[in-house]
Scaffold this motif. Structure first.
Motif, PDB file in Angstrom:
ATOM      1  N   SER A 312       0.380  -1.015  -0.095  1.00  0.00           N
ATOM      2  CA  SER A 312       0.018  -0.088   0.350  1.00  0.00           C
ATOM      3  C   SER A 312       1.086   1.364   0.374  1.00  0.00           C
ATOM      4  CB  SER A 312      -0.922  -0.320   1.326  1.00  0.00           C
ATOM      5  OG  SER A 312      -1.028   0.797   1.368  1.00  0.00           O
ATOM      6  N   ILE A 319      -2.102   3.908   6.201  1.00  0.00           N
ATOM      7  CA  ILE A 319      -2.190   2.843   4.836  1.00  0.00           C
ATOM      8  C   ILE A 319      -3.362   3.268   4.057  1.00  0.00           C
ATOM      9  CG2 ILE A 319      -0.480   0.987   5.075  1.00  0.00           C
ATOM     10  CD1 ILE A 319      -2.831  -0.624   5.976  1.00  0.00           C
ATOM     11  N   MET A 323      -6.803  -1.915   1.926  1.00  0.00           N
ATOM     12  CA  MET A 323      -5.813  -2.009   2.751  1.00  0.00           C
ATOM     13  C   MET A 323      -6.231  -3.029   4.026  1.00  0.00           C
ATOM     14  SD  MET A 323      -3.581  -4.629   2.089  1.00  0.00           S
ATOM     15  CE  MET A 323      -3.644  -4.169   0.113  1.00  0.00           C
ATOM     16  N   LEU A 327      -6.414  -6.325   5.728  1.00  0.00           N
ATOM     17  CA  LEU A 327      -5.757  -6.996   6.592  1.00  0.00           C
ATOM     18  C   LEU A 327      -6.825  -7.126   7.687  1.00  0.00           C
ATOM     19  CD1 LEU A 327      -3.058  -4.243   6.384  1.00  0.00           C
ATOM     20  CD2 LEU A 327      -2.623  -6.964   5.829  1.00  0.00           C
ATOM     21  N   ALA A 342       5.858  -6.932   3.747  1.00  0.00           N
ATOM     22  CA  ALA A 342       4.731  -5.989   2.532  1.00  0.00           C
ATOM     23  C   ALA A 342       5.768  -5.218   1.726  1.00  0.00           C
ATOM     24  CB  ALA A 342       4.584  -5.574   4.729  1.00  0.00           C
ATOM     25  N   THR A 353       4.353   0.365   5.270  1.00  0.00           N
ATOM     26  CA  THR A 353       5.499  -0.653   4.900  1.00  0.00           C
ATOM     27  C   THR A 353       5.296  -1.361   6.214  1.00  0.00           C
ATOM     28  OG1 THR A 353       5.776   0.107   2.846  1.00  0.00           O
ATOM     29  CG2 THR A 353       6.958  -1.918   4.276  1.00  0.00           C
ATOM     30  N   ILE A 356       1.647  -2.336   8.345  1.00  0.00           N
ATOM     31  CA  ILE A 356       1.492  -3.622   7.632  1.00  0.00           C
ATOM     32  C   ILE A 356       2.248  -4.732   7.631  1.00  0.00           C
ATOM     33  CG2 ILE A 356       1.535  -5.075   5.275  1.00  0.00           C
ATOM     34  CD1 ILE A 356       1.407  -2.146   3.285  1.00  0.00           C
ATOM     35  N   GLU A 359       0.733  -5.999  11.356  1.00  0.00           N
ATOM     36  CA  GLU A 359      -1.025  -6.347  11.237  1.00  0.00           C
ATOM     37  C   GLU A 359      -0.533  -7.450  10.869  1.00  0.00           C
ATOM     38  OE1 GLU A 359      -4.103  -5.252  11.281  1.00  0.00           O
ATOM     39  OE2 GLU A 359      -2.389  -3.574  12.937  1.00  0.00           O
TER      40      GLU A 359
END
Length: 398
Positions: A312, A319, A323, A327, A342, A353, A356, A359
């Motif tokens: 993303s 993000i 997305m 997630l 990511a 990044t 992500i 997550e």
């Protein structure tokens, strides 16, 4: 329209050709669905499950054409969710004293939803109910996929009424598994498992092991959604066992969102790098924005994948909305035995990044690396970095 399952069992449910969304808007149903209700006749007569609330009046009216409602001796509710129980209030206006057999948790669920003191009869695993020459055997199936769920087995006919287990969201004029396109059927069965039952895979494995240990002959499986398994019905039981054990195929899915195509270019370059390193692996790319790709189709591909790469752009130190939603759904499904990394583009801060990656870790994925981020649009050097990132991913997964 009712139709015969065999000499003693009839389908009296509803085929819903128009259904496109389920569980609110949480689940897509591209091919419609059905709400399977079954009328079982022996010396006694039982109704297994009902239909969704919008079809309640139609269901009761059609049932009256099939049978004098007052001759229904028992109602079996395998699960209290409204797609199965929604017609109960309309039905119980007609036969208010008819006993409803269900689990103790289902009694709580049905009372909580409909606020009625019907004639509930709680049952547990191993309890039996005689119909005359045949009997029901009840098997609790907690968390498949609600705490109240149970299966009902009919002796003599060797039918397992499995409610949400082994079902699919699939409308068809042919309601038996041997009469339809097998690729379509298995896709919908897998999508159903991936999006609904994945978080409960441990329960699935234990319950199926328990059921198989009973050594009950199974000539047919009648779920509450989709087609009836009469040709080699245990094939789907064995598929569930396979899917429950950290299922994966030789596939890597790349899921991304993009604002000005920077992250898309990264995704495509990473995919190219993976294929350079491993030509045999299947690589699929998905734009997570709902205007491009259905979210449940993405989640089905995640289920099939041995690894996912998620990208993303950084937006307001975060993000993209799309997305973040994907997630959250991935985290809730608690996938097992999968790896991830990511990537993303950014202009001036670049937190996306790392967010992500965090997550993905919270979702139970093993991170392959710290991720890759590229400033602005990737130039030739940046695209090479993306390809090298893809190659490294492929090598790590060999």
């Amino acid at each position: 329209m009712s139709f015969e399952i065999n000499q003693s069992v009839k389908h009296v449910g509803k085929i819903d050709w128009e259904l496109k969304k389920f569980h609110g808007d949480e689940l897509s149903t591209h091919r419609g669905s059905s709400y399977n209700s079954y009328l079982v006749r022996d010396e006694k007569t039982a109704l297994i499950d009902c239909v969704w609330t919008p079809f309640a009046k139609e269901f009761v009216a059609n049932l009256k054409k099939e049978i004098d409602l007052k001759t229904i001796d028992y109602i079996i509710m395998n699960h209290g969710e409204p797609d199965h129980s929604g017609a109960l209030p309309e039905l119980m206006k007609e036969i208010p004293d008819t006993p409803i057999y269900c689990t103790a948790n289902a009694i709580k669920s049905l009372k909580g939803q409909y606020h009625q003191e019907w004639n509930f009869v709680p049952v547990k695993t191993g309890d039996k109910l005689s119909l005359g020459s045949k009997e029901f055997i009840f098997v609790e199936a907690r968390m498949l996929h609600w705490p109240d769920t149970m299966f009902t087995y009919l002796t003599g006919d060797n039918i397992l009424f499995s409610n949400d287990g082994f079902g699919q969201h699939l409308a068809s004029e042919h309601m038996f598994n041997d009469l339809v396109d097998q690729t379509e059927l298995y896709h919908e069965a897998l999508k159903y498992y991936a999006n609904i039952l994945t978080p409960f895979s441990n329960f699935v494995e234990k319950k199926i092991t328990e059921i198989l240990s009973l050594n009950l002959p199974v000539d047919m499986i009648c779920p509450s959604h989709g087609l009836i398994w009469r040709d080699n019905p245990l094939q789907m039981v064995h598929k569930y066992m396979e899917w429950a054990k950290g299922y994966q195929e030789n596939q890597i899915s790349i899921i991304y969102d993009t604002m000005w195509n920077s992250t898309r270019q990264m995704a495509e370059a990473i995919a190219a790098g993976i294929k350079m390193s491993d030509p045999q692996v299947t690589v699929k790319l998905f734009n997570s924005n709902s205007t491009h790709t259905d979210k449940n189709d993405i989640l089905t591909e995640v289920f099939k994948s041995k690894a996912i790469l998620v990208g993303s752009p950084t937006i307001n130190k975060g993000i993209s909305f799309a997305m973040a939603g994907i997630l959250e759904m991935i985290k809730g499904l608690a996938f097992k035995n999968k790896k991830a990394a990511a990537f993303g583009s950014y202009g001036w801060s670049g937190e996306g990044t790392k967010l992500i990656s965090t997550e993905l870790e919270h979702g139970g994925f093993e991170l392959l690396n710290d991720g890759l981020k590229i400033t602005w649009n990737p130039d030739d050097e940046g695209l090479v970095k993306c390809q090298e990132f893809g190659k490294a991913i492929a090598e790590a997964l060999k």
